[in-house]
Design a protein around this motif. Structure first.
Motif, short mmCIF file in Angstrom:
data_model
loop_
_atom_site.label_atom_id
_atom_site.label_comp_id
_atom_site.label_asym_id
_atom_site.label_seq_id
_atom_site.Cartn_x
_atom_site.Cartn_y
_atom_site.Cartn_z
N SER A 21 0.83 -1.21 0.00
CA SER A 21 0.00 0.00 0.00
C SER A 21 0.87 1.26 0.00
N LYS A 46 -6.84 -8.49 0.19
CA LYS A 46 -7.35 -7.64 -0.88
C LYS A 46 -8.86 -7.61 -0.74
N ASN A 67 -7.52 -3.38 2.62
CA ASN A 67 -7.26 -3.58 1.20
C ASN A 67 -5.79 -3.34 0.93
N SER A 69 -2.20 -3.74 -1.00
CA SER A 69 -1.70 -3.85 -2.36
C SER A 69 -0.20 -4.11 -2.29
N GLY A 85 -0.23 -4.56 -7.58
CA GLY A 85 -1.36 -5.35 -7.14
C GLY A 85 -1.17 -6.86 -7.29
#
Length: 91
Positions: A21, A46, A67, A69, A85
């Motif tokens: 992230s 995710k 979430n 990444s 991702g």
């Protein structure tokens, strides 16, 4: 303790930088490399947006979940590249 794995794309070769992230991660502290996998000693997730959550978001109602990444910055043929991702799975 939950662990997570992200698979390195085939074109990625060392040296490379890992970000979760957008936050830089340090090999040996935040993750280890096992073959073509990055292994994190924590749970990464995710967020999958369902149709219902998408519908609520379209009306301005926010629903927030973890979430993460996983992104890799590397060099390919002398050009800087980014793999964004990466897929995350539990270990």
């Amino acid at each position: 303790m939950p662990r997570s794995i992200a698979h390195l794309p085939p074109q990625v070769q060392a040296p490379f930088d890992v970000f979760i992230s957008g936050v830089p991660q340090k090999e040996g502290t935040d993750y280890v490399v096992e073959g073509r996998d990055l292994v994190f000693e924590r749970e990464l997730r995710k967020d999958k947006v369902s149709g219902w959550r998408w519908f609520l978001g379209a009306w301005g109602v926010g629903t927030y979940r973890q979430n993460d990444s996983v992104d890799i910055r590397y060099t390919l043929n002398g050009r800087p590249m980014v793999a964004e991702g990466l897929e995350i799975e539990p270990a």
